[in-house]
Design an enzyme around this catalytic site. Structure first.
Site, PDB file in Angstrom:
ATOM      1  N   ARG A  15     -12.333  74.499  21.806  1.00 47.14           N
ATOM      2  CA  ARG A  15     -12.461  75.688  22.661  1.00 47.14           C
ATOM      3  C   ARG A  15     -13.846  76.314  22.496  1.00 47.14           C
ATOM      4  NH1 ARG A  15      -7.281  78.848  20.386  1.00 47.14           N
ATOM      5  NH2 ARG A  15      -7.880  77.619  18.574  1.00 47.14           N
ATOM      6  N   LYS A  74     -12.345  80.631  16.583  1.00 46.73           N
ATOM      7  CA  LYS A  74     -11.695  80.609  15.264  1.00 46.73           C
ATOM      8  C   LYS A  74     -12.483  81.418  14.240  1.00 46.73           C
ATOM      9  CE  LYS A  74      -8.401  79.138  14.321  1.00 46.73           C
ATOM     10  NZ  LYS A  74      -7.090  79.829  14.501  1.00 46.73           N
ATOM     11  N   TYR A  93     -10.789  85.439  16.428  1.00 43.94           N
ATOM     12  CA  TYR A  93      -9.586  85.391  15.584  1.00 43.94           C
ATOM     13  C   TYR A  93     -10.024  85.362  14.127  1.00 43.94           C
ATOM     14  CZ  TYR A  93      -6.726  84.184  19.660  1.00 43.94           C
ATOM     15  OH  TYR A  93      -6.083  84.211  20.866  1.00 43.94           O
ATOM     16  N   HIS A  95      -7.353  86.230  11.111  1.00 38.47           N
ATOM     17  CA  HIS A  95      -6.198  85.923  10.245  1.00 38.47           C
ATOM     18  C   HIS A  95      -6.527  86.143   8.771  1.00 38.47           C
ATOM     19  CE1 HIS A  95      -4.128  84.431  13.745  1.00 38.47           C
ATOM     20  NE2 HIS A  95      -5.178  83.688  14.038  1.00 38.47           N
ATOM     21  N   GLU A 117      -6.406  88.962  17.128  1.00 33.26           N
ATOM     22  CA  GLU A 117      -4.951  89.021  16.936  1.00 33.26           C
ATOM     23  C   GLU A 117      -4.447  90.411  16.563  1.00 33.26           C
ATOM     24  OE1 GLU A 117      -7.027  87.464  14.935  1.00 33.26           O
ATOM     25  OE2 GLU A 117      -6.521  87.757  12.823  1.00 33.26           O
ATOM     26  N   SER A 133      -0.605  82.071  21.850  1.00 35.60           N
ATOM     27  CA  SER A 133       0.788  81.889  21.430  1.00 35.60           C
ATOM     28  C   SER A 133       1.585  81.195  22.532  1.00 35.60           C
ATOM     29  CB  SER A 133       1.412  83.247  21.092  1.00 35.60           C
ATOM     30  OG  SER A 133       0.804  83.771  19.939  1.00 35.60           O
ATOM     31  N   SER A 219      18.399  86.591  12.715  1.00 32.64           N
ATOM     32  CA  SER A 219      17.687  85.842  11.676  1.00 32.64           C
ATOM     33  C   SER A 219      17.994  86.436  10.311  1.00 32.64           C
ATOM     34  CB  SER A 219      16.177  85.888  11.939  1.00 32.64           C
ATOM     35  OG  SER A 219      15.477  85.282  10.880  1.00 32.64           O
ATOM     36  N   LEU A 239       6.111  86.491  13.311  1.00 30.45           N
ATOM     37  CA  LEU A 239       4.901  87.274  13.015  1.00 30.45           C
ATOM     38  C   LEU A 239       5.292  88.688  12.621  1.00 30.45           C
ATOM     39  CD1 LEU A 239       1.759  87.605  13.038  1.00 30.45           C
ATOM     40  CD2 LEU A 239       1.991  88.407  15.384  1.00 30.45           C
ATOM     41  N   ASP A 269      -0.912  79.830  10.599  1.00 30.56           N
ATOM     42  CA  ASP A 269      -2.210  80.543  10.565  1.00 30.56           C
ATOM     43  C   ASP A 269      -2.104  81.841   9.767  1.00 30.56           C
ATOM     44  OD1 ASP A 269      -0.614  81.759  12.473  1.00 30.56           O
ATOM     45  OD2 ASP A 269      -2.236  82.077  13.907  1.00 30.56           O
ATOM     46  N   ALA A 299      -3.413  74.960  12.184  1.00 28.53           N
ATOM     47  CA  ALA A 299      -3.610  76.394  12.458  1.00 28.53           C
ATOM     48  C   ALA A 299      -4.369  76.657  13.756  1.00 28.53           C
ATOM     49  CB  ALA A 299      -4.350  77.040  11.288  1.00 28.53           C
ATOM     50  N   ASN A 300      -4.910  75.609  14.352  1.00 25.86           N
ATOM     51  CA  ASN A 300      -5.610  75.821  15.633  1.00 25.86           C
ATOM     52  C   ASN A 300      -5.076  74.866  16.691  1.00 25.86           C
ATOM     53  OD1 ASN A 300      -6.833  73.603  14.320  1.00 25.86           O
ATOM     54  ND2 ASN A 300      -8.765  73.882  15.408  1.00 25.86           N
ATOM     55  N   MET A 301      -3.771  74.952  16.903  1.00 23.17           N
ATOM     56  CA  MET A 301      -3.130  74.028  17.846  1.00 23.17           C
ATOM     57  C   MET A 301      -3.786  74.048  19.233  1.00 23.17           C
ATOM     58  SD  MET A 301       0.811  74.740  16.646  1.00 23.17           S
ATOM     59  CE  MET A 301       1.595  73.777  17.919  1.00 23.17           C
TER      60      MET A 301
HETATM   61  P1  NAD Z   1       5.121  87.817  18.329  1.00 22.15           P
HETATM   62  O1  NAD Z   1       4.799  89.117  17.701  1.00 22.15           O
HETATM   63  O2  NAD Z   1       5.122  87.704  19.811  1.00 22.15           O
HETATM   64  O3  NAD Z   1       6.544  87.291  17.834  1.00 22.15           O
HETATM   65  C1  NAD Z   1       6.925  87.300  16.485  1.00 22.15           C
HETATM   66  C2  NAD Z   1       8.429  87.427  16.438  1.00 22.15           C
HETATM   67  O4  NAD Z   1       8.824  87.250  15.072  1.00 22.15           O
HETATM   68  C3  NAD Z   1       8.951  88.798  16.880  1.00 22.15           C
HETATM   69  O5  NAD Z   1       9.893  88.652  17.931  1.00 22.15           O
HETATM   70  C4  NAD Z   1       9.603  89.358  15.613  1.00 22.15           C
HETATM   71  O6  NAD Z   1      10.743  90.168  15.870  1.00 22.15           O
HETATM   72  C5  NAD Z   1       9.974  88.065  14.917  1.00 22.15           C
HETATM   73  N1  NAD Z   1      10.287  88.195  13.499  1.00 22.15           N
HETATM   74  C6  NAD Z   1       9.751  89.025  12.562  1.00 22.15           C
HETATM   75  N2  NAD Z   1      10.352  88.819  11.376  1.00 22.15           N
HETATM   76  C7  NAD Z   1      11.282  87.841  11.571  1.00 22.15           C
HETATM   77  C8  NAD Z   1      12.226  87.189  10.739  1.00 22.15           C
HETATM   78  N3  NAD Z   1      12.367  87.516   9.445  1.00 22.15           N
HETATM   79  N4  NAD Z   1      13.017  86.232  11.286  1.00 22.15           N
HETATM   80  C9  NAD Z   1      12.913  85.887  12.578  1.00 22.15           C
HETATM   81  N5  NAD Z   1      12.035  86.484  13.422  1.00 22.15           N
HETATM   82  C10 NAD Z   1      11.246  87.438  12.921  1.00 22.15           C
HETATM   83  O7  NAD Z   1       4.111  86.755  17.672  1.00 22.15           O
HETATM   84  P2  NAD Z   1       3.652  85.391  18.337  1.00 22.15           P
HETATM   85  O8  NAD Z   1       2.534  85.694  19.278  1.00 22.15           O
HETATM   86  O9  NAD Z   1       4.833  84.670  18.828  1.00 22.15           O
HETATM   87  O10 NAD Z   1       2.976  84.638  17.093  1.00 22.15           O
HETATM   88  C11 NAD Z   1       3.758  83.989  16.101  1.00 22.15           C
HETATM   89  C12 NAD Z   1       2.822  83.310  15.104  1.00 22.15           C
HETATM   90  O11 NAD Z   1       2.165  82.183  15.713  1.00 22.15           O
HETATM   91  C13 NAD Z   1       1.667  84.191  14.608  1.00 22.15           C
HETATM   92  O12 NAD Z   1       1.444  83.973  13.230  1.00 22.15           O
HETATM   93  C14 NAD Z   1       0.489  83.714  15.405  1.00 22.15           C
HETATM   94  O13 NAD Z   1      -0.763  84.011  14.796  1.00 22.15           O
HETATM   95  C15 NAD Z   1       0.792  82.238  15.388  1.00 22.15           C
HETATM   96  N6  NAD Z   1      -0.014  81.398  16.270  1.00 22.15           N
HETATM   97  C16 NAD Z   1      -0.444  80.206  15.723  1.00 22.15           C
HETATM   98  C17 NAD Z   1      -1.163  79.314  16.477  1.00 22.15           C
HETATM   99  C18 NAD Z   1      -1.549  77.994  15.864  1.00 22.15           C
HETATM  100  O14 NAD Z   1      -2.384  77.294  16.439  1.00 22.15           O
HETATM  101  N7  NAD Z   1      -0.942  77.588  14.763  1.00 22.15           N
HETATM  102  C19 NAD Z   1      -1.505  79.633  17.798  1.00 22.15           C
HETATM  103  C20 NAD Z   1      -1.065  80.853  18.331  1.00 22.15           C
HETATM  104  C21 NAD Z   1      -0.291  81.727  17.559  1.00 22.15           C
END
Ligand code: NAD
Length: 363
Positions: A15, A74, A93, A95, A117, A133, A219, A239, A269, A299-301
């Site tokens: 990106r 990133k 970003y 993190h 973020e 996301s 959950s 998150l 991430d 971490a950077n899908m």
């Molecule tokens: P979001 O805030 O939209 O959703 C997070 C959800 O987690 C919420 O609905 C919240 O209620 C829920 N939650 C909190 N505690 C919980 C628990 N104990 N059990 C179950 N659910 C619980 O966040 P998002 O945008 O969906 O992001 C989620 C994660 O993905 C973040 O860490 C974000 O940085 C990451 N992310 C990673 C990549 C990657 O490439 N790896 C890309 C984008 C986002």
């Protein structure tokens, strides 16, 4: 203002922070945009396209980092810390809750760092996290389906099943933006999908969105463990904004999963929700096996789908980039709640309480 767009250097990060449309917008408002040579290559954007949009192409990364505001995708890697300096405005970003060395480097060098973020308007949405996301969530289901194939180390299960043979079970932990998008694709692939979240309000929304095509569930450890016993694919999508991800799946819980099941932890991430994850992986070598279960922990899908992700990111960041470029920073921080909430380090201090708590640092 002079705005720098470096080439991303993270493994397989294709990106770029701004496409030509963003450059065009900023230069039309009187700003100067420095784009590092070949910064757009991974997203199929040529230097000539940037020049046409008004950018200046710069050979060396250090000259791009000399800009007043640097926009990236990133978090800066160790090789980039040498470019940090007092008063540099960094918009990317970060993190930080999972990255103490970067936090310390930003503080020591007096960088004013705003994390995409953490930008959060009064409605508490995360508009600069959401587009990635959406992408990572959608990818998680298709990546999981791929790793479930026996040749890729998985159980050898087709998520849709076929008439007379069961479907695959997909368990999504966290029903926010990643979770919703993962579920959408998993349902589309024909899987049995269960989504767990701690928010009853969110579970109600998901129930309205998906109707009978998913099972929603509160959950908690009991329910998570119950779901893991029959899961083929588990997607981590939790998150707690600003914080390190909570460990929701212990090593013992992973051992109840059948061998060759697959975990795609999108929340890696922020540190990941599985105790069995001892490292973040890269697109070059994305998985490892723990307790017989395939773990995908990149971490950077979205870096793998740059021709979608570069545009989706800048569609959201541009409005904020314009505010930062067009106004003095002090005025922006006084007037704009969303950007103020996004500030992680300012003037040599850590400013985000959640990060300070997780890293046991002063703020
Ligand atoms: P979001 O805030 O939209 O959703 C997070 C959800 O987690 C919420 O609905 C919240 O209620 C829920 N939650 C909190 N505690 C919980 C628990 N104990 N059990 C179950 N659910 C619980 O966040 P998002 O945008 O969906 O992001 C989620 C994660 O993905 C973040 O860490 C974000 O940085 C990451 N992310 C990673 C990549 C990657 O490439 N790896 C890309 C984008 C986002």
């Amino acid at each position: 203002m002079i705005i720098g767009i470096p080439k991303e250097i993270k493994n397989n990060e294709n990106r770029v922070a701004l496409p030509p449309s963003g450059v065009f917008d900023l230069t039309n408002r009187g700003h100067k945009v420095l784009v590092e040579k070949d910064a757009g290559k991974g997203s199929a954007i040529s230097d000539d396209e940037y020049i046409e949009a008004g950018a200046t192409i710069i050979e060396k990364a250090e000259d791009v980092w000399a800009a007043e505001m640097v926009m990236k995708v990133k978090e800066p890697l160790q090789e980039e810390y040498k470019y940090f300096r007092k008063g540099l405005l960094l918009f990317t970003y970060l993190h930080l809750a999972a990255n103490k060395p970067l936090t310390e480097a930003l503080i020591e060098n007096g960088v004013n760092a705003i994390a995409y973020e953490n930008v959060q308007p009064a409605d508490n949405t995360l508009p600069l996290l959401a587009p990635m996301s959406e992408i990572a969530g959608r990818m998680a289901a298709q990546i999981g389906a791929n790793y479930l194939e026996r040749i890729n180390g998985g159980k050898g299960i087709l998520l849709s099943g076929v008439p007379g043979v069961r479907r695959g079970n997909v368990v999504v932990i966290g029903g926010g933006v990643v979770g919703l998008n993962a579920a959408k694709i998993a349902v589309g692939l024909g899987a049995n999908v269960t989504i767990l979240d701690v928010s009853v309000a969110r579970l109600k929304e998901l129930d309205i969105i998906f109707g009978n095509s998913v099972q929603t569930m509160m959950s908690n450890s009991f329910n998570i463990q119950g779901c893991l016993k029959t899961a083929d694919l588990v997607i981590g999508a939790v998150l707690i904004p600003g914080h390190k991800a909570p460990t929701l799946v212990t090593k013992e819980m992973v051992t109840v999963m059948p061998d060759h099941s697959v975990v795609v932890d999108v929340a890696i991430d922020q540190g990941g929700i599985f105790e069995t994850e001892d490292r973040v992986t890269t697109h070059d070598d994305p998985t490892y096996v723990k307790e017989g279960v395939v773990h995908y922990a990149v971490a950077n899908m979205p870096g793998a789908v740059p021709q979608t992700a570069t545009y989706a990111l800048s569609n959201s960041t541009m409005a904020y980039a314009n505010i930062l470029a067009n106004n003095p920073l002090e005025k922006v921080l006084a007037d704009n709640l969303a950007i103020r909430r996004g500030v992680n380090t300012f003037n040599g201090k850590l400013t985000l309480e959640a990060v300070a708590k997780d890293l046991a640092m002063d703020y």
